[in-house]
Design a protein around this motif. Structure first.
Motif, PDB file in Angstrom:
ATOM      1  N   LEU A 390      36.810  91.957  -9.705  1.00  0.00           N
ATOM      2  CA  LEU A 390      36.840  90.540 -10.032  1.00  0.00           C
ATOM      3  C   LEU A 390      36.201  89.765  -8.885  1.00  0.00           C
ATOM      4  CD1 LEU A 390      40.402  89.946 -11.528  1.00  0.00           C
ATOM      5  CD2 LEU A 390      38.228  90.038 -12.743  1.00  0.00           C
ATOM      6  N   PRO A 391      35.464  88.716  -9.186  1.00  0.00           N
ATOM      7  CA  PRO A 391      34.812  87.961  -8.110  1.00  0.00           C
ATOM      8  C   PRO A 391      35.786  87.186  -7.244  1.00  0.00           C
ATOM      9  CG  PRO A 391      34.465  86.887 -10.231  1.00  0.00           C
ATOM     10  CD  PRO A 391      35.108  88.203 -10.525  1.00  0.00           C
ATOM     11  N   VAL A 392      36.991  86.970  -7.735  1.00  0.00           N
ATOM     12  CA  VAL A 392      37.999  86.202  -7.013  1.00  0.00           C
ATOM     13  C   VAL A 392      39.333  86.912  -7.188  1.00  0.00           C
ATOM     14  CG1 VAL A 392      39.246  84.009  -6.913  1.00  0.00           C
ATOM     15  CG2 VAL A 392      36.802  84.018  -7.368  1.00  0.00           C
ATOM     16  N   THR A 393      40.083  87.057  -6.111  1.00  0.00           N
ATOM     17  CA  THR A 393      41.404  87.675  -6.220  1.00  0.00           C
ATOM     18  C   THR A 393      42.400  86.708  -6.851  1.00  0.00           C
ATOM     19  OG1 THR A 393      42.199  86.906  -4.071  1.00  0.00           O
ATOM     20  CG2 THR A 393      40.962  88.994  -4.125  1.00  0.00           C
ATOM     21  N   TYR A 394      43.464  87.278  -7.387  1.00  0.00           N
ATOM     22  CA  TYR A 394      44.514  86.442  -7.961  1.00  0.00           C
ATOM     23  C   TYR A 394      45.165  85.595  -6.874  1.00  0.00           C
ATOM     24  CZ  TYR A 394      48.501  85.276 -10.999  1.00  0.00           C
ATOM     25  OH  TYR A 394      49.450  84.624 -11.761  1.00  0.00           O
ATOM     26  N   GLY A 395      45.344  86.178  -5.689  1.00  0.00           N
ATOM     27  CA  GLY A 395      45.925  85.434  -4.584  1.00  0.00           C
ATOM     28  C   GLY A 395      45.097  84.205  -4.232  1.00  0.00           C
ATOM     29  N   LEU A 396      43.779  84.355  -4.231  1.00  0.00           N
ATOM     30  CA  LEU A 396      42.895  83.233  -3.932  1.00  0.00           C
ATOM     31  C   LEU A 396      42.984  82.168  -5.024  1.00  0.00           C
ATOM     32  CD1 LEU A 396      40.831  82.080  -1.997  1.00  0.00           C
ATOM     33  CD2 LEU A 396      39.047  83.403  -3.144  1.00  0.00           C
ATOM     34  N   LEU A 397      43.069  82.614  -6.280  1.00  0.00           N
ATOM     35  CA  LEU A 397      43.228  81.661  -7.382  1.00  0.00           C
ATOM     36  C   LEU A 397      44.506  80.848  -7.208  1.00  0.00           C
ATOM     37  CD1 LEU A 397      42.242  83.534 -10.677  1.00  0.00           C
ATOM     38  CD2 LEU A 397      41.128  81.527  -9.691  1.00  0.00           C
ATOM     39  N   LEU A 398      45.588  81.528  -6.814  1.00  0.00           N
ATOM     40  CA  LEU A 398      46.856  80.819  -6.626  1.00  0.00           C
ATOM     41  C   LEU A 398      46.745  79.773  -5.523  1.00  0.00           C
ATOM     42  CD1 LEU A 398      49.474  83.702  -6.981  1.00  0.00           C
ATOM     43  CD2 LEU A 398      49.142  81.773  -8.530  1.00  0.00           C
ATOM     44  N   ASN A 399      46.029  80.116  -4.460  1.00  0.00           N
ATOM     45  CA  ASN A 399      45.846  79.134  -3.386  1.00  0.00           C
ATOM     46  C   ASN A 399      45.020  77.946  -3.860  1.00  0.00           C
ATOM     47  OD1 ASN A 399      45.861  81.897  -1.290  1.00  0.00           O
ATOM     48  ND2 ASN A 399      47.268  80.208  -0.970  1.00  0.00           N
ATOM     49  N   LEU A 400      43.993  78.218  -4.637  1.00  0.00           N
ATOM     50  CA  LEU A 400      43.165  77.125  -5.161  1.00  0.00           C
ATOM     51  C   LEU A 400      43.995  76.216  -6.054  1.00  0.00           C
ATOM     52  CD1 LEU A 400      40.486  75.686  -5.754  1.00  0.00           C
ATOM     53  CD2 LEU A 400      40.076  77.377  -7.558  1.00  0.00           C
ATOM     54  N   VAL A 401      44.721  76.809  -6.980  1.00  0.00           N
ATOM     55  CA  VAL A 401      45.534  76.018  -7.901  1.00  0.00           C
ATOM     56  C   VAL A 401      46.582  75.229  -7.126  1.00  0.00           C
ATOM     57  CG1 VAL A 401      47.192  76.147  -9.801  1.00  0.00           C
ATOM     58  CG2 VAL A 401      45.132  77.571  -9.849  1.00  0.00           C
ATOM     59  N   GLY A 402      47.129  75.860  -6.076  1.00  0.00           N
ATOM     60  CA  GLY A 402      48.143  75.183  -5.281  1.00  0.00           C
ATOM     61  C   GLY A 402      47.624  73.918  -4.619  1.00  0.00           C
ATOM     62  N   VAL A 403      46.414  73.963  -4.067  1.00  0.00           N
ATOM     63  CA  VAL A 403      45.891  72.767  -3.385  1.00  0.00           C
ATOM     64  C   VAL A 403      45.373  71.734  -4.373  1.00  0.00           C
ATOM     65  CG1 VAL A 403      45.343  73.997  -1.267  1.00  0.00           C
ATOM     66  CG2 VAL A 403      43.587  73.773  -3.035  1.00  0.00           C
ATOM     67  N   LEU A 404      45.002  72.187  -5.589  1.00  0.00           N
ATOM     68  CA  LEU A 404      44.570  71.219  -6.595  1.00  0.00           C
ATOM     69  C   LEU A 404      45.736  70.367  -7.069  1.00  0.00           C
ATOM     70  CD1 LEU A 404      42.090  73.294  -8.809  1.00  0.00           C
ATOM     71  CD2 LEU A 404      41.552  71.560  -7.097  1.00  0.00           C
ATOM     72  N   GLY A 405      46.935  70.929  -7.011  1.00  0.00           N
ATOM     73  CA  GLY A 405      48.130  70.157  -7.343  1.00  0.00           C
ATOM     74  C   GLY A 405      48.140  69.681  -8.773  1.00  0.00           C
ATOM     75  N   ALA A 406      48.496  68.402  -8.961  1.00  0.00           N
ATOM     76  CA  ALA A 406      48.677  67.856 -10.302  1.00  0.00           C
ATOM     77  C   ALA A 406      47.394  67.863 -11.122  1.00  0.00           C
ATOM     78  CB  ALA A 406      49.231  66.432 -10.202  1.00  0.00           C
ATOM     79  N   GLU A 407      46.245  67.876 -10.455  1.00  0.00           N
ATOM     80  CA  GLU A 407      44.979  67.846 -11.201  1.00  0.00           C
ATOM     81  C   GLU A 407      44.561  69.223 -11.695  1.00  0.00           C
ATOM     82  OE1 GLU A 407      41.257  67.800  -8.490  1.00  0.00           O
ATOM     83  OE2 GLU A 407      42.825  66.834  -7.288  1.00  0.00           O
ATOM     84  N   ALA A 408      45.349  70.241 -11.378  1.00  0.00           N
ATOM     85  CA  ALA A 408      44.967  71.602 -11.731  1.00  0.00           C
ATOM     86  C   ALA A 408      45.079  71.828 -13.233  1.00  0.00           C
ATOM     87  CB  ALA A 408      45.850  72.600 -10.989  1.00  0.00           C
ATOM     88  N   ASP A 409      44.004  72.216 -13.842  1.00  0.00           N
ATOM     89  CA  ASP A 409      44.003  72.718 -15.208  1.00  0.00           C
ATOM     90  C   ASP A 409      42.864  73.728 -15.311  1.00  0.00           C
ATOM     91  OD1 ASP A 409      41.585  71.307 -15.557  1.00  0.00           O
ATOM     92  OD2 ASP A 409      42.552  69.642 -16.574  1.00  0.00           O
ATOM     93  N   ARG A 410      42.740  74.347 -16.443  1.00  0.00           N
ATOM     94  CA  ARG A 410      41.758  75.423 -16.597  1.00  0.00           C
ATOM     95  C   ARG A 410      40.352  74.939 -16.283  1.00  0.00           C
ATOM     96  NH1 ARG A 410      39.045  77.100 -21.470  1.00  0.00           N
ATOM     97  NH2 ARG A 410      38.314  79.274 -21.362  1.00  0.00           N
ATOM     98  N   ASP A 411      39.972  73.793 -16.797  1.00  0.00           N
ATOM     99  CA  ASP A 411      38.608  73.297 -16.579  1.00  0.00           C
ATOM    100  C   ASP A 411      38.370  72.987 -15.101  1.00  0.00           C
ATOM    101  OD1 ASP A 411      38.033  73.547 -19.260  1.00  0.00           O
ATOM    102  OD2 ASP A 411      38.490  71.440 -19.721  1.00  0.00           O
ATOM    103  N   ALA A 412      39.388  72.395 -14.454  1.00  0.00           N
ATOM    104  CA  ALA A 412      39.233  72.064 -13.037  1.00  0.00           C
ATOM    105  C   ALA A 412      39.058  73.321 -12.196  1.00  0.00           C
ATOM    106  CB  ALA A 412      40.444  71.270 -12.555  1.00  0.00           C
ATOM    107  N   VAL A 413      39.837  74.362 -12.510  1.00  0.00           N
ATOM    108  CA  VAL A 413      39.725  75.603 -11.750  1.00  0.00           C
ATOM    109  C   VAL A 413      38.346  76.218 -11.933  1.00  0.00           C
ATOM    110  CG1 VAL A 413      40.608  77.953 -11.504  1.00  0.00           C
ATOM    111  CG2 VAL A 413      42.198  76.054 -11.843  1.00  0.00           C
TER     112      VAL A 413
END
Length: 544
Positions: A390-413
C-alpha cells in the motif's frame, strides 16, 4: 518452483499449519485414506446463536491446515483430495433463551425442544430457529469465500443417515457409560444416558435414564414426562445423543480425520476420543487452541458483553488483518479489542509485501502465504497479490485523519493523499479506500475523544522553530525520505538536549499530533503538506 519443491519444503516447514498437516500425514503416510476417500476436516457450530468471531477463527484455521496438507501431498483444491464440513448441531435442545433475540416468547414457549423444531422468532422466511441461524452461518462463511460443505445434524438424524451409527451407540451403551459416569457428579449419574429420547407428547429432548431394549432395531425404553413408560425407536430423529457422545458418533459416522476446538472443550475431546474408540474407529487428529481475552485480559463472555465482534473488526480494519491476528500463535491466549487492529493491518501488508522476494522456506512461514492461499490455492509465490504494497500505511492514515479533525471525511483524506500517492483515485486503489473509511471510523470512535496536544518545552520549542525554518526553505520536489533526514538532523543537535532521537520524535507526536506514537515524520509532512505542517508547528509554538 515445481510442485515437488513445494512438497519437500512443506514437509519440513515449522509454521503451525504445516506442523498440523505433518501430524495428519502420520495418520495417512500416503496422503490418502485406504479406501481412497477424501481426507475430512470438520468444524462445528451450535446454532443457538448467530455466527461470531469464534466461528470465523475455527473455519479459517482449519482451512489453513487443509491447504497446508494439500501442499504437502501435492494436491490442488480442485483435485478433491480433501473436504471441509461445517457441521451444525441443530438437534440440540434449547436450554435457555439467548439474549438480544426478537420475539423471545416464541423461544420460551419451546424450551428443551430441538433447535430445528422451534419456530423462527425472526420471520416466517425460515421454518425453524435453527434454519434461520444455519442460513446466517452459510451466508457468513460464503461472505469470506470459504470452501466448505454444510451438514445439519437434523438432516442426518431425521433422514436416517445416522441410524447405523446410532445402533452402534446402542450396542456400546454400557461401554460408553463406563467412560462417562466416572466423570460426572453423583446427582448427574442418576439420570445420565448416552441417548436422549425425544418425547412423543411434548417434543422435548429428555434427560432421563434409558434402557436399550433392542440395539439392532434401535428400540429404547424410558419414562416420559407424563410418567408413562415408553418404548420407541431411537432412530429417524426420535432421539439425539448427549454432546460428548454425539461428537464421537459424528466422527464415527462421517469418518472425520481432523478437527480443532477451543481450550474450553479439552475434556470433551478427551472423552469423545475414548467413546469413538469404543464405537470402533480411531479419533480424528485434534488441535486445541486458546481462547480470546478482552482488553483487560479477562475471558470474553456474552453475558458480560465484553467481546469484540467480527463486524467491529471489519469496521476498523480488514478481513486480511483479522486473518493475520487469528493465524498467529493459536495456542496462546490473546487479547481481542479495537486497540490491536491498526498494528494488525500494517503488519499484514508488511508480510504481503515481503512474500514475493522471499526464499521458499521463508514464504511458507509467511502468514500472507497461508492467508492468500486459503480460499483459492496457488503454487508458491505466484499468489494473487503477492508482493503488493500500500502506498500509505494505516498508521499514517490515522495520523492524517487525526490532524484533520472535524473536517475529516473520505473526500478530504483523498485530497491529501494526492500529495503522496500517484493516481490518487479511490477506484484505482480500492484496498487503500477501504482503509480510508476504516481510519475515519477508528478516529471517530477511539482517537478523536482522546487526542490532546501538549505544549512544547523550551528546548522542544527551539527545535520546532528550526524545523519550521527548514520546511520553509524546502525544494517542492524533495522526497519524503529527504525530509525525514532533515528531521533527524535537528533531533541530533546537542543544543536541544534530546537524550535520543526517540525523545525528539515523541515530542513531535505529542505536540503536533496529540498522540504518544506516530508515523515517519517525512512521510507525514509529505502527505499532509509542507504548509499545513508548518501551521501545526505554529499552533504548537503558540502554546509554548
Amino acid at each position: 518452483m515445481s510442485m515437488n519443491e513445494l512438497m519437500d519444503a512443506a514437509r519440513v516447514n515449522k509454521a503451525w499449519p504445516f506442523q498440523e498437516a505433518q501430524r495428519l500425514l502420520k495418520r495417512y503416510p500416503d496422503g490418502a485414506k485406504p479406501d481412497g476417500s477424501p481426507i475430512l476436516f470438520e468444524t462445528g457450530y451450535g446454532p443457538s446463536g448467530l455466527p461470531h468471531i469464534g466461528t470465523f477463527q475455527e473455519v479459517l484455521r482449519t482451512t489453513l491446515v487443509r491447504r497446508a496438507f494439500e501442499a504437502i501431498i501435492g494436491a490442488k483444491p480442485e483435485d478433491g483430495k480433501t473436504r471441509l464440513v461445517a457441521f451444525s448441531d441443530d438437534m440440540d435442545g434449547l436450554r435457555k433463551v439467548p439474549e438480544n433475540i426478537p420475539n423471545a416468547e416464541v423461544l420460551r414457549a419451546n424450551l428443551n425442544k430441538p433447535l430445528s423444531r422451534i419456530p423462527s422468532p425472526f420471520s416466517n422466511e425460515h421454518e425453524s430457529f435453527a434454519a434461520h441461524n444455519n442460513a446466517m452461518l452459510r451466508e457468513f462463511l460464503d461472505r469470506f469465500g470459504f470452501d466448505y460443505e454444510f451438514i445439519a445434524s437434523s438432516d442426518m438424524y431425521n433422514s436416517g443417515q445416522f441410524d447405523e451409527a446410532l445402533k452402534q451407540v446402542l450396542r456400546k451403551n454400557q461401554d460408553i457409560l463406563d467412560i462417562m459416569l466416572p466423570t460426572l457428579r453423583e446427582e448427574r449419574r442418576q439420570t445420565y444416558s448416552p441417548v436422549l429420547p425425544i418425547s412423543p407428547t411434548t417434543g422435548a429432548v429428555l434427560q432421563v435414564p434409558v434402557d436399550v431394549v433392542d440395539a439392532e432395531s434401535g428400540i429404547i425404553r424410558f419414562t416420559n414426562e407424563d410418567g408413562n413408560v415408553i418404548e420407541q425407536s431411537a432412530l429417524g430423529g426420535q432421539s439425539k445423543l448427549q454432546w460428548k457422545v454425539d461428537w464421537a458418533m459424528r466422527w464415527y459416522a462421517l469418518g472425520v480425520d481432523y478437527e480443532m476446538s477451543g481450550k474450553d472443550l479439552t475434556d470433551s475431546v478427551t472423552q469423545s476420543s475414548k467413546i469413538v474408540r469404543a464405537l470402533g474407529s480411531p479419533p480424528p487428529t485434534t488441535f486445541i487452541y486458546e481462547l480470546f481475552l478482552d482488553a483487560n485480559g479477562e475471558k470474553i463472555s456474552k453475558s458480560k458483553g465484553n467481546g469484540f465482534t467480527i463486524d467491529e473488526w471489519l469496521t476498523y480494519g480488514t478481513e486480511e488483518s483479522l486473518g493475520l491476528y487469528i493465524f498467529r500463535e493459536p495456542k496462546s491466549a490473546k487479547q481481542l479489542h479495537a486497540g490491536i487492529v491498526p498494528r494488525a493491518v500494517d503488519e499484514y501488508w508488511q508480510f504481503r509485501a515481503a512474500l514475493a522476494s522471499q526464499p521458499l522456506d521463508k514464504q511458507l512461514g509467511n502468514p500472507a502465504w497461508h492467508l492468500l492461499r486459503a480460499n483459492g490455492g496457488f503454487e508458491g509465490a505466484e499468489a494473487p497479490g503477492a508482493g503488493d504494497t500500500l502506498p500509505v500505511t494505516y498508521g499514517l492514515l490515522l495520523n492524517l485523519v487525526g490532524v484533520l479533525g472535524a473536517e475529516a471525511d473520505r473526500d478530504a483524506v483523498w485530497s491529501y493523499l494526492a500529495n503522496y500517492v500517484e493516481d490518487a483515485d479511490p477506484a484505482k486503489h480500492p484496498e487503500l479506500d477501504v482503509l480510508v473509511n476504516a481510519a475515519l471510523a477508528y478516529n471517530r470512535d477511539f482517537v478523536a475523544p482522546t487526542l490532546k496536544k501538549r505544549a512544547p518545552s523550551e528546548n522542544e520549542a527551539a527545535a520546532l522553530r528550526e524545523l519550521d525554518e527548514v520546511l520553509a526553505g524546502l525544494d517542492p520536489a524533495i522526497s519524503a525520505e529527504e525530509i525525514q533526514t532533515e528531521v533527524y538532523e535537528i533531533g541530533k543537535r546537542e543544543e536541544y538536549g534530546f537524550e535520543s532521537l526517540r525523545d525528539w520524535f515523541r515530542a513531535l507526536y505529542e505536540t503536533l499530533l496529540g498522540s504518544e506514537q506516530g508515523p515517519r515524520m517525512g512521510s507525514f509532512i509529505t502527505l499532509y503538506g509542507v504548509e499545513n505542517s508548518r501551521k501545526l508547528i505554529a499552533e504548537a509554538l503558540a502554546k509554548a
